[in-house]
Write an enzyme that holds these catalytic residues in place. Structure first.
Site, mmCIF file in Angstrom:
data_model
loop_
_atom_site.group_PDB
_atom_site.id
_atom_site.type_symbol
_atom_site.label_atom_id
_atom_site.label_comp_id
_atom_site.label_asym_id
_atom_site.label_seq_id
_atom_site.Cartn_x
_atom_site.Cartn_y
_atom_site.Cartn_z
ATOM 1 N N ASP B 92 59.973 35.155 40.905
ATOM 2 C CA ASP B 92 58.816 34.773 40.475
ATOM 3 C C ASP B 92 58.101 34.542 41.719
ATOM 4 O O ASP B 92 58.528 34.323 42.855
ATOM 5 C CB ASP B 92 58.454 33.733 39.513
ATOM 6 C CG ASP B 92 59.231 32.357 40.197
ATOM 7 O OD1 ASP B 92 59.318 32.315 41.450
ATOM 8 O OD2 ASP B 92 59.171 31.356 39.344
ATOM 9 N N SER B 93 56.719 34.400 41.731
ATOM 10 C CA SER B 93 55.855 34.177 43.094
ATOM 11 C C SER B 93 55.847 32.815 43.384
ATOM 12 O O SER B 93 55.202 32.730 44.556
ATOM 13 C CB SER B 93 54.415 34.772 42.735
ATOM 14 O OG SER B 93 53.923 33.817 41.722
ATOM 15 N N GLY B 94 56.286 31.862 42.788
ATOM 16 C CA GLY B 94 56.015 30.467 43.251
ATOM 17 C C GLY B 94 54.709 29.898 42.772
ATOM 18 O O GLY B 94 54.653 28.615 42.929
ATOM 19 N N GLY B 95 53.689 30.715 42.077
ATOM 20 C CA GLY B 95 52.620 30.448 41.795
ATOM 21 C C GLY B 95 52.726 28.931 40.605
ATOM 22 O O GLY B 95 52.230 28.096 40.925
ATOM 23 N N PHE B 96 53.756 29.451 39.795
ATOM 24 C CA PHE B 96 53.911 28.351 38.722
ATOM 25 C C PHE B 96 54.474 27.221 39.040
ATOM 26 O O PHE B 96 54.005 25.983 38.522
ATOM 27 C CB PHE B 96 54.746 28.891 37.542
ATOM 28 C CG PHE B 96 55.093 28.070 36.549
ATOM 29 C CD1 PHE B 96 54.031 27.581 35.511
ATOM 30 C CD2 PHE B 96 56.478 27.286 36.299
ATOM 31 C CE1 PHE B 96 54.431 26.693 34.485
ATOM 32 C CE2 PHE B 96 56.585 26.548 35.324
ATOM 33 C CZ PHE B 96 55.707 26.209 34.294
ATOM 34 N N ASP B 146 49.861 34.008 41.632
ATOM 35 C CA ASP B 146 48.900 33.835 40.592
ATOM 36 C C ASP B 146 48.398 32.378 40.504
ATOM 37 O O ASP B 146 49.119 31.657 41.106
ATOM 38 C CB ASP B 146 49.481 34.205 39.474
ATOM 39 C CG ASP B 146 50.733 33.519 38.812
ATOM 40 O OD1 ASP B 146 51.146 32.936 39.607
ATOM 41 O OD2 ASP B 146 50.753 33.454 37.661
ATOM 42 N N GLN B 194 46.479 36.381 33.554
ATOM 43 C CA GLN B 194 46.395 35.255 33.034
ATOM 44 C C GLN B 194 45.185 35.026 32.208
ATOM 45 O O GLN B 194 44.868 36.169 31.487
ATOM 46 C CB GLN B 194 45.795 34.279 34.448
ATOM 47 C CG GLN B 194 47.119 34.291 35.332
ATOM 48 C CD GLN B 194 48.138 32.942 34.685
ATOM 49 O OE1 GLN B 194 47.729 32.346 33.685
ATOM 50 N NE2 GLN B 194 49.327 32.930 35.309
ATOM 51 N N GLY B 221 51.118 32.133 32.309
ATOM 52 C CA GLY B 221 50.218 31.229 31.565
ATOM 53 C C GLY B 221 50.535 30.847 30.012
ATOM 54 O O GLY B 221 49.553 30.204 29.464
ATOM 55 N N ASP B 271 62.424 35.328 30.358
ATOM 56 C CA ASP B 271 63.184 34.413 31.116
ATOM 57 C C ASP B 271 62.831 33.222 30.553
ATOM 58 O O ASP B 271 61.588 32.983 29.956
ATOM 59 C CB ASP B 271 62.854 34.424 32.673
ATOM 60 C CG ASP B 271 61.609 33.650 32.960
ATOM 61 O OD1 ASP B 271 61.553 32.505 33.313
ATOM 62 O OD2 ASP B 271 60.206 34.182 32.734
ATOM 63 N N HIS B 340 78.184 29.299 27.048
ATOM 64 C CA HIS B 340 77.811 29.716 25.509
ATOM 65 C C HIS B 340 76.512 30.201 25.275
ATOM 66 O O HIS B 340 76.029 31.016 24.970
ATOM 67 C CB HIS B 340 78.165 28.420 24.799
ATOM 68 C CG HIS B 340 78.001 28.589 23.225
ATOM 69 N ND1 HIS B 340 78.645 29.063 22.514
ATOM 70 C CD2 HIS B 340 76.637 28.330 22.809
ATOM 71 C CE1 HIS B 340 77.881 29.031 21.358
ATOM 72 N NE2 HIS B 340 76.819 28.637 21.522
#
Lengths: 374, 374
Positions: B92-96, B146, B194, B221, B271, B340
């Site tokens: 992922d881009s790190g935005g979140f 983003d 978004q 988002g 994910d 599991h």
């Protein structure tokens, strides 16, 4: 089928190889037992322990008694079933834990009262109860309840510990004789020689316990803070007293160097938290000494963890990656270090046995120690 | 060799199977990506991830940038070498993370300034820098930088997020085009749609990003606190807009039920931290719903963890044993529960793909959800 046979003795030292046999496995000695306090060798699945060629582990009576308790263990016909382990299990008696973990204990001649380190609840262990707990656990090898003073205890306290330990050992052995094993396989029991680092008391303790003609003999009360040379001289002394035809177990020892020195003095069995606990703190044992993988110098070290180690993850991941896992507190780091160390210990013992069998122990041990300290 | 092919479409829903292909692996879709934030899927070795038939994992640009840093990753020719993983990696881009972990961030049209959640140090990410970090990581699939407002943000904030995200996506894609992949294999990049749960904004965002003709498209988002029905209706809406011939990735979703509902709406990739994080807290996903293994009712439950689960430890250890491991805070418990759950998720996706390929998705999904909620 005898419980123990000496196979080969070293010409220059008291080192010897042997075969220990329980209903669950045959164990080559000298051997090291990984510690599985709470029904698991920390971080590892039983298959992984097997894969490292361990078939005898140590578990803790005191801890198992508190959690999950004997009632549940009995439903599983013992610890083997509970943790899905088909190798052998030795359990210590809880004596050491009562003295090291509980902030309250009161010893009388009948037993010991203590508070649980978990919830402060009071419990009372007698020698007979300790045997019954280990019968429920289904230990292949159980230990008698002993009194284990700390290294700074005075001579009176050590003398009392020796006396009570001898009385309790007799009661433990009789109780097992009278009641037999809990499940359908044999359970052996070992007395524990006490006496601190005092020669006379050690002799006294050993002689009193030898009268019981037990299956094996353990040395307790060492590696509890005494100077290293006194630990070794105590083992040297007991080497001249303990029967040659029975397994000799040195409890709670030790470093790779300790193991080699004590094998030279006739010790067959060892256990220690070091490979597992130190591993979880990022300390690796290697042929050329200890490595603290958290050290900044490993941050960019692209070499493999240890190409001398048989264990596959040690030859798969780099020091830089393991360093990163410890820096980020990732569980995988604890796993890799634990397995690495247990593999190192197992390999150390295997090399020692091979050297004894090949009549080369003296040279091998000197070289190993020189390399390790280089 | 195309990046993505749709193989089979469901007659009754928008579900489809496909094949995603990177230089490191072929991935059957719909697929679930285990999260390996700090260069490890928590508790697991890479062999174990492979053994569960995962060959695409997600890692976090923000975290890897902070530790171990791109300089070290470059020495290993990327994350694959560093963590010894030969499957594919999406980052992922790190935005979140900037919006969820950092207690300070300042967005301008050029980029975002933020404080590290580790040491408070200030950093500045531009779209170009984020691409360069992911080039250094060697991600098979990278995400654009983003702007991800939280669910309670107002319409103005969402409108701004959409506008900036579109500008940044263009800059990211151009930067990758101009500089090419860092190592000797192709790196793909995905824009992130978004717009919160606002239909107009989502349409706007999607349309702006579709103009870029990217390799794949992600929905960001969502799963950030909005009501479940709004999450689903947003996916339904985007299903009608997103190109059919490109992979569609719904970020951060979700429960087994979410996955099934979103597969029905044409999603190919998922994910979520749930199987790993919840596993470490003792929550197991099973065919018949969730199990909190810490619950007292499992204390004496001698049945196997889950006989429906393919993963071998789930069929080896009992619920009582796993309960005990969690009660005693043993790492092995986290390992078993993590594996599991990841095995459960993988199996869920495999069943979904089989059902789609066999033209039986509609019935299968209804039965699965009914069983799961039973």
């Amino acid at each position: 089928m005898p419980f123990f046979n000496v196979l080969k003795s070293c010409d220059n030292t008291s080192a010897r190889t042997g075969l220990l046999e329980t209903s669950h496995s045959k164990i080559d000695t000298p051997c090291f037992m990984p510690i599985g306090t709470y029904a698991t060798v920390k971080t590892l699945a039983t298959d992984e322990i097997k894969d490292m060629n361990y078939n005898l582990i140590l578990s803790n009576t005191y801890h198992l008694y508190l959690r999950p308790g004997t009632e549940l263990l009995e439903k599983f016909k013992g610890l083997h079933g509970f943790m899905d382990w088909d190798g052998s299990i030795l359990t210590d008696s809880g004596g050491f834990q009562i003295y090291s973990l509980s902030d309250f204990r009161k010893i009388d001649t009948n037993g010991v009262e203590f508070k649980s380190h978990l919830d402060g609840s009071k419990h009372y262990f007698t020698p007979e109860k300790i045997v019954d707990i280990q019968r429920s656990i289904g230990s292949d090898i159980m230990m008698v309840l002993d009194v284990c003073p700390d290294a700074n205890a005075d001579i009176i306290e050590h003398q009392n510990a020796v006396n009570i330990t001898s009385q309790w050992a007799k009661r433990c052995i009789n109780h097992l004789k009278n009641n037999g094993p809990k499940y359908n396989y044999e359970q052996f029991i070992s007395p524990i020689i006490q006496g601190g680092t005092n020669e006379e008391l050690r002799k006294q303790s050993a002689e009193q316990l030898l009268e019981l003609d037990a299956d094996m003999y353990a040395i307790g009360g060492l590696a509890v803070g005494e100077p290293k040379d006194q630990m070794l001289s105590t083992v040297e002394l007991l080497n001249t007293i303990m029967p040659e035809n029975k397994p000799r177990y040195l409890m709670g020892v030790g470093t790779p160097e300790d193991l080699i020195n004590c094998i030279s003095n006739g010790i067959d069995m060892f256990d220690c938290v070091m490979p597992t606990r130190n591993g979880r703190n990022g300390q690796l044992f290697t042929r050329f000494g200890k490595v603290n993988i958290r050290n900044a110098k490993y941050r960019e070290d692209m070499s493999l963890i240890d190409t001398n180690n048989q264990y596959n993850l040690s030859q798969k991941y780099t020091k830089a990656y393991l360093h990163h896992l410890f820096k980020t507190h990732e569980i995988l780091g604890c796993r890799i270090a634990t397995q690495h160390n247990l593999s190192f210990y197992n390999n150390l013992l295997k090399e020692a046995r091979d050297a004894i069998n090949n009549g080369a122990y003296n040279n091998w041990s000197k070289k190993f120690i020189a390399d390790y300290n280089s």
